[in-house]
Design a protein around this motif. Structure first.
Motif, PDB file in Angstrom:
ATOM      1  N   GLU A 255      14.610  95.180 -38.134  1.00 28.76           N
ATOM      2  CA  GLU A 255      13.999  95.414 -36.825  1.00 28.76           C
ATOM      3  C   GLU A 255      14.783  94.701 -35.735  1.00 28.76           C
ATOM      4  O   GLU A 255      15.021  95.251 -34.651  1.00 28.76           O
ATOM      5  N   SER A 256      15.188  93.463 -36.009  1.00 25.79           N
ATOM      6  CA  SER A 256      15.971  92.704 -35.045  1.00 25.79           C
ATOM      7  C   SER A 256      17.313  93.376 -34.776  1.00 25.79           C
ATOM      8  O   SER A 256      17.751  93.506 -33.632  1.00 25.79           O
ATOM      9  N   LEU A 257      17.975  93.806 -35.857  1.00 25.18           N
ATOM     10  CA  LEU A 257      19.258  94.486 -35.713  1.00 25.18           C
ATOM     11  C   LEU A 257      19.102  95.791 -34.947  1.00 25.18           C
ATOM     12  O   LEU A 257      19.940  96.124 -34.093  1.00 25.18           O
ATOM     13  N   THR A 258      18.040  96.526 -35.227  1.00 26.74           N
ATOM     14  CA  THR A 258      17.806  97.796 -34.533  1.00 26.74           C
ATOM     15  C   THR A 258      17.668  97.577 -33.033  1.00 26.74           C
ATOM     16  O   THR A 258      18.270  98.297 -32.230  1.00 26.74           O
ATOM     17  N   GLU A 259      16.878  96.581 -32.648  1.00 18.84           N
ATOM     18  CA  GLU A 259      16.709  96.298 -31.214  1.00 18.84           C
ATOM     19  C   GLU A 259      18.034  95.860 -30.597  1.00 18.84           C
ATOM     20  O   GLU A 259      18.382  96.265 -29.482  1.00 18.84           O
TER      21      GLU A 259
ATOM     22  N   LYS B 290      18.162 106.296 -37.021  1.00 17.80           N
ATOM     23  CA  LYS B 290      17.355 107.081 -36.072  1.00 17.80           C
ATOM     24  C   LYS B 290      17.343 106.432 -34.699  1.00 17.80           C
ATOM     25  O   LYS B 290      17.433 107.116 -33.667  1.00 17.80           O
ATOM     26  N   ALA B 291      17.244 105.108 -34.668  1.00 17.30           N
ATOM     27  CA  ALA B 291      17.254 104.409 -33.376  1.00 17.30           C
ATOM     28  C   ALA B 291      18.564 104.643 -32.644  1.00 17.30           C
ATOM     29  O   ALA B 291      18.575 104.816 -31.415  1.00 17.30           O
TER      30      ALA B 291
ATOM     31  N   ALA C 169      19.160 106.683 -29.126  1.00 19.76           N
ATOM     32  CA  ALA C 169      19.885 106.071 -28.011  1.00 19.76           C
ATOM     33  C   ALA C 169      21.061 106.933 -27.560  1.00 19.76           C
ATOM     34  O   ALA C 169      21.821 106.529 -26.676  1.00 19.76           O
ATOM     35  N   GLY C 170      21.226 108.103 -28.175  1.00 21.39           N
ATOM     36  CA  GLY C 170      22.256 109.038 -27.747  1.00 21.39           C
ATOM     37  C   GLY C 170      23.580 108.926 -28.466  1.00 21.39           C
ATOM     38  O   GLY C 170      24.571 109.531 -28.029  1.00 21.39           O
TER      39      GLY C 170
ATOM     40  N   ALA D  35      19.330 109.592 -45.507  1.00 25.68           N
ATOM     41  CA  ALA D  35      18.977 108.580 -44.505  1.00 25.68           C
ATOM     42  C   ALA D  35      19.322 109.037 -43.091  1.00 25.68           C
ATOM     43  O   ALA D  35      18.901 108.402 -42.118  1.00 25.68           O
ATOM     44  N   GLY D  36      20.104 110.110 -42.977  1.00 19.52           N
ATOM     45  CA  GLY D  36      20.412 110.650 -41.654  1.00 19.52           C
ATOM     46  C   GLY D  36      21.771 110.295 -41.106  1.00 19.52           C
ATOM     47  O   GLY D  36      22.009 110.459 -39.906  1.00 19.52           O
ATOM     48  N   ALA D  37      22.687 109.835 -41.965  1.00 19.34           N
ATOM     49  CA  ALA D  37      24.040 109.534 -41.486  1.00 19.34           C
ATOM     50  C   ALA D  37      24.726 110.827 -41.057  1.00 19.34           C
ATOM     51  O   ALA D  37      24.782 111.789 -41.829  1.00 19.34           O
TER      52      ALA D  37
END
Length: 335
Positions: A136-140, A202-203, A207-208, A228-230
Motif C-alpha cells: 500500500e505504501s509503495l502504491t501510494e 492497477k494503480a 495513473a495513466g 495480474a495485469g502486466a
C-alpha cells in the motif's frame, strides 16, 4: 497500424555520471529510453534504496545486514531521496522535446519485501500483513512518483512503469532465505502473490501509465504476471527453457495482447560482440509458437538480458546499440 518493434534497457548502467547516462539512453534508445539507474553512486542509488525512497510513511536505513525499517528517516534515506531528485532533474532537462514512451523502473512489492527487514530483524516477507502494508505504501508512492514525472516530461510523452521482481519466483517456491540465512521463508500462494501485484499495477494504469514487470530469473511466472495485469513481461530470453507448458504461456500472453520485452543482448561484455543476425535468430525462435515474424515484431521490445550495472561503459553503450539494431532488423524481417 502496427507498432514497430522497439529497444530499451532494463534500468541500471555503470558509472556515476548521471548526465552522461541520460544522454546515452536518449541517443541510443530514441523510441523507448529509460530513466537510468546508477547504483555505483553508493548507498541509496541501489534498487532497494531507490524503492525505499518511494515509500509513503515508511522509512529505512542501512544496517550491517542490509536495508531495515526505522522509526524516522536518517542519512541513508536522505541520500536515496536526493539521488532520485537529481535523476528527475536530469530527466527533465533531457526530455524537453520528447514525445515517445519513457520507461521508469521501481522495485516490485515482493522483491522489496524479500529484501527489506522489519525493525526486529526478520525479512518483511515473513509477515504477510506487513507485506500488504508495504505494498500500500509503495502504491501510494508510485502514484506520487508518476504524477511528478508527468510534470517533468512533455504531455505528449507516454509513461511506462516497470516493476522489477527478480525475487518473485523464489517467493512462490519458498526459497527466499531468512535474515539469518539459516532457514527459508514459507512460500506465498500464487493467488496471494497475484492479487497484491495486481493492485500495484492497477494503480499505475489508473495513473495513466503503461505497465511492465521484469524478472531475470529462469522460471518467470508468465501466467501469474499476465493475470495480474502486466502490459509487458520483461525477461532474459536466454534463460527460458523451451518446453510445452512455457510455450503455451508465452503464446497465450501474446494472444492476450501482452508485450514481450525479450532480453537477448548480453548484459556483460562477452569478449566478442554477437552479430545482429544471431540476436535476431533468438527472437525469431518464438515463431515456434505459431506466430508470424510480423506478429512477433508487434509484440516485441528488444533489451539486454538484465541491467547493465556490471558492464564496462563501452559494453553498456554497445549493448544498447545492439538492442536498437536488432529491433530494426526485426522490423525489416516483418515487413
Amino acid at each position: 497500424m502496427h507498432r514497430p518493434p522497439r529497444a530499451t534497457g532494463i534500468g541500471s548502467l555503470p558509472g556515476t555520471d548521471i548526465g552522461a547516462a541520460h544522454r546515452l539512453v536518449f541517443d541510443e534508445l530514441p523510441d523507448l529510453p529509460h530513466l537510468p539507474e546508477l547504483p555505483a553512486r553508493g548507498v541509496g542509488a541501489d534498487m532497494i534504496g531507490r524503492g525505499t525512497a518511494l515509500l509513503v510513511d515508511f522509512h529505512a536505513e542501512v544496517q550491517p545486514s542490509g536495508w531495515r525499517l526505522t522509526e524516522r528517516p536518517g542519512r541513508d534515506a536522505r541520500r536515496a531521496e536526493s539521488f532520485l531528485r537529481q535523476d528527475l532533474d536530469f530527466l527533465e532537462e533531457n526530455a524537453q522535446e520528447f514525445t515517445q514512451t519513457l520507461k521508469v523502473q521501481a522495485v516490485g512489492p515482493w522483491t522489496l519485501a524479500s529484501t527489506l527487514e522489519l525493525k526486529y530483524g526478520d525479512r518483511m516477507l515473513a509477515d504477510l500483513g506487513a507485506v500488504r502494508d508495504l505494498a500500500e505504501s509503495l502504491t501510494e508512492g508510485l502514484k506520487e512518483h508518476l504524477a511528478e514525472l508527468r510534470k517533468r516530461v512533455p504531455r505528449a510523452a507516454t509513461l511506462l512503469l516497470q516493476l522489477d521482481e527478480p525475487a518473485l519466483p523464489g517467493v512462490l517456491k519458498g526459497t527466499v532465505p531468512t535474515a539469518s540465512g539459516f532457514g527459508r521463508l514459507r512460500a506465498v500462494e500464487e493467488p496471494v502473490a497475484r492479487e497484491l501485484l495486481a493492485g500495484v499495477l492497477k494503480a499505475a494504469r489508473d495513473a495513466g501509465a503503461e505497465t511492465s514487470v521484469h524478472c531475470c530469473a529462469p522460471d518467470v511466472p508468465i501466467e501469474l504476471l499476465r493475470h495480474a495485469g502486466a502490459g509487458h513481461i520483461s525477461f532474459d530470453a536466454s534463460r527460458i527453457e523451451t518446453e510445452t507448458a512455457r510455450d503455451e504461456q508465452l503464446g497465450e500472453a501474446i494472444e492476450a495482447g501482452v508485450g514481450l520485452m525479450l532480453g537477448v543482448v548480453p548484459a556483460t561484455d562477452p569478449g566478442r560482440a554477437p552479430e545482429v543476425t544471431r540476436l535476431l535468430d533468438k527472437v525469431l525462435s518464438l515463431t515456434r509458437l505459431g506466430f508470424s515474424p510480423a506478429q512477433l515484431a508487434e509484440a516485441t521490445t528488444i533489451t539486454p538480458t538484465c541491467g547493465l550495472a556490471g558492464a564496462t561503459p563501452p559494453w553498456a553503450r554497445q549493448a544498447l546499440v545492439l538492442a536498437h539494431r536488432t529491433a530494426d532488423a526485426l522490423a525489416d524481417k516483418a515487413s
